[in-house]
Design an enzyme around this catalytic site. Structure first.
Site, PDB file in Angstrom:
ATOM      1  N   HIS A  74      -3.332   1.102 -12.063  1.00 50.31           N
ATOM      2  CA  HIS A  74      -4.243   1.041 -11.029  1.00 50.31           C
ATOM      3  C   HIS A  74      -4.230   2.682 -10.366  1.00 50.31           C
ATOM      4  O   HIS A  74      -4.598   3.035  -9.089  1.00 50.31           O
ATOM      5  CB  HIS A  74      -3.776   0.443  -9.925  1.00 50.31           C
ATOM      6  N   HIS A 117      -4.140  -8.522  -2.727  1.00 49.21           N
ATOM      7  CA  HIS A 117      -3.427  -7.078  -2.386  1.00 49.21           C
ATOM      8  C   HIS A 117      -2.120  -7.536  -1.776  1.00 49.21           C
ATOM      9  O   HIS A 117      -1.908  -7.971  -0.914  1.00 49.21           O
ATOM     10  CB  HIS A 117      -4.320  -6.355  -1.600  1.00 49.21           C
ATOM     11  N   ASP A 135      -3.404  -5.876  -6.331  1.00 52.32           N
ATOM     12  CA  ASP A 135      -3.509  -4.344  -6.460  1.00 52.32           C
ATOM     13  C   ASP A 135      -2.727  -3.657  -5.382  1.00 52.32           C
ATOM     14  O   ASP A 135      -2.419  -4.326  -4.429  1.00 52.32           O
ATOM     15  CB  ASP A 135      -4.954  -4.290  -6.259  1.00 52.32           C
ATOM     16  N   ASP A 136      -2.494  -2.300  -5.401  1.00 50.60           N
ATOM     17  CA  ASP A 136      -2.052  -1.206  -4.667  1.00 50.60           C
ATOM     18  C   ASP A 136      -0.744  -1.324  -4.489  1.00 50.60           C
ATOM     19  O   ASP A 136      -0.178  -0.180  -3.662  1.00 50.60           O
ATOM     20  CB  ASP A 136      -3.008  -1.490  -3.277  1.00 50.60           C
ATOM     21  N   HIS A 139      -4.332   6.253  -5.308  1.00 51.46           N
ATOM     22  CA  HIS A 139      -5.597   5.329  -5.058  1.00 51.46           C
ATOM     23  C   HIS A 139      -6.625   6.037  -4.803  1.00 51.46           C
ATOM     24  O   HIS A 139      -7.264   6.258  -3.544  1.00 51.46           O
ATOM     25  CB  HIS A 139      -5.181   4.320  -4.104  1.00 51.46           C
TER      26      HIS A 139
END
Length: 466
Positions: free
Chosen positions: A100, A193, A49-50, A104
């Site tokens: 995603h 991540h 993620d991210d 964020h």
């Protein structure tokens, strides 16, 4: 009044619970409308993620390639827009891309329409870069709202079965490795991540994740477990990706053919008149000439300045190459990626040319004017506005006309974002060019100079024959 306030607060609690807390709780406990774990005994999924992150994502991709592992990357749209070359590489190396959000931010704090716009915007970026429409979505922090349950059927929400707090540097490599090995089994969906800049994360935490992941991949190979993409782990229950209908341009209208012919003819004349040289003759994109700068003082990001009368190396893009790239690119993102990759190959060649030619090494900086000015900072260029005046106005008209021909979106691009299509100056100190791209070239130039000096010395020792 107090009772009214209490009633309002109570209703707000009910509404927020129904909108946010209950959907997340139901999805976590019962897996309603989400995918959390597969049924395979020999396959598991690594999900990241991210990202993407220019420092850690390339190293992660190298590691996955080394162990022949496939993964799923849930990317943040604003990061994907800044680094389309990483999105392209993820796709080309066989990994799966998911959404995603564009920024964020938790879905609890956004209206349903805002969440939908974030998803669509990020999906569009992925599609423009890869030519593939993704249907996989992971909300930030896995937090869902009521309307996520009623999302379109062609969108699959992906959560996880294990996470390890890899976003915290305080966990340490040893403990992180231990946690990951404990959950290494078939069907597992691991959450990791590859970027540490989100709220609550440590900037250097991905470094520890990479070290721990290598140990896990080694152990997975020993146990004959295979890391696969989420769509593979989901088996037949997934909604597959669909290819976009966007295609490169294949037909030019008569007026565009005329513009292209005039454009390329003008380029040949310009090259002949000004004696332009080519950085990479086998794959021409950058041309250059040595000249004296005339104009206002230009201050570059590292403090170097270009003053009126300073020698500079003026850069020019190859119009034929730009036209070919534009005609065969699916989208503006695809064109940008190809331009970035071409520049990555051209700048070392240009540095070599500079290192081997003493008359070029006396220049103060590289200098050019372009409307294709997205992302040059990553190569070491400074981007500055052109001073208002006839030159700036003429450059804008000329470059807009050319961009309407080479750009995959044609004149639509000019109508949609005309305020962004402004010619700008790009400049790079010569020291930066040689430091970043010319180390090998400087060594070669020094060696060549030494060999020439040695040859001259040996010739001096040979007596002349009468």
């Amino acid at each position: 009044m107090t009772n009214l306030l209490q009633s309002i607060l109570l209703w707000l609690l009910y509404i927020s619970s129904f909108y946010a807390f209950i959907p997340s709780l139901v999805s976590r406990l019962f897996g309603f409308r989400v995918f959390r774990r597969g049924r395979s005994e020999t396959e598991f999924s690594l999900t990241f993620d991210d990202g993407p992150d220019p420092k850690y994502t390339p190293r992660l991709l190298d590691l996955l390639r080394q162990y022949e592992a496939k993964a799923t990357f849930f990317v943040v749209g604003e990061h994907a827009a800044r680094h389309p070359e990483l999105i392209q590489r993820i796709h080309e190396e066989g990994h799966l891309l998911g959404i995603h959000n564009y920024i964020h931010k938790t879905n609890w704090l956004m209206r349903p329409r805002t969440v939908r716009d974030q998803i669509q915007r990020t999906g569009q970026i992925i599609q423009e870069v890869t030519g593939v429409r993704t249907c996989y979505y992971r909300p930030p922090w896995g937090i869902m709202n009521l309307f996520d349950f009623f999302s379109k059927k062609d969108r699959r929400i992906i959560l996880w079965s294990s996470m390890f707090e890899d976003w915290r540097s305080s966990v340490g490599v040893e403990k992180l490795t231990e946690r990951m090995l404990k959950e290494l089994r078939g069907g597992e969906v691991m959450l990791l991540h590859d970027r540490g800049t989100t709220l609550g994360a440590d900037a250097h935490a991905p470094e520890q994740m990479l070290q721990a992941l290598e140990v896990v991949l080694q152990e997975a190979n020993r146990q004959q477990l295979h890391s696969v993409r989420i769509d593979t782990l989901m088996g037949g229950v997934t909604v597959s990706e669909s290819k976009t209908t966007s295609q490169p341009q294949t037909h030019l209208s008569p007026w565009k053919r005329m513009v292209v012919a005039l454009w390329l003819g003008w380029e040949k004349l310009f090259h002949w008149v000004y004696h332009l040289h080519t950085a990479s003759p086998e794959d021409p994109l950058l041309h250059y000439r040595s000249r004296v700068y005339h104009g206002a003082l230009v201050e570059m990001d590292d403090g170097h300045v270009i003053r009126n009368g300073d020698p500079v190396i003026e850069l020019h893009f190859d119009n034929k190459k730009l036209f070919d790239l534009g005609m065969t690119s699916r989208s503006s993102m695809h064109l940008a990626i190809r331009m970035i990759r071409a520049m990555e190959q051209q700048l070392p060649d240009l540095a070599r040319q500079v290192a081997l030619q003493p008359e070029l090494r006396s220049a103060k900086a590289l200098y050019g004017v372009s409307m294709i000015n997205r992302g040059p900072e990553k190569f070491g260029f400074t981007v500055r506005e052109l001073a208002p005046g006839p030159f700036s106005s003429a450059s804008k008209v000329y470059l807009k006309l050319l961009l309407s021909v080479i750009h995959p979106a044609g004149t639509k691009r000019l109508k949609q974002r005309s305020e962004q299509l402004v010619p700008k100056m790009i400049a790079m100190p010569l020291d930066v060019l040689l430091d970043r791209y010319g180390q090998h070239a400087l060594v070669a130039a020094t060696a060549e100079h030494s060999s020439e000096h040695l040859l001259v010395s040996e010739q001096d020792l040979v007596p002349e024959r009468n």
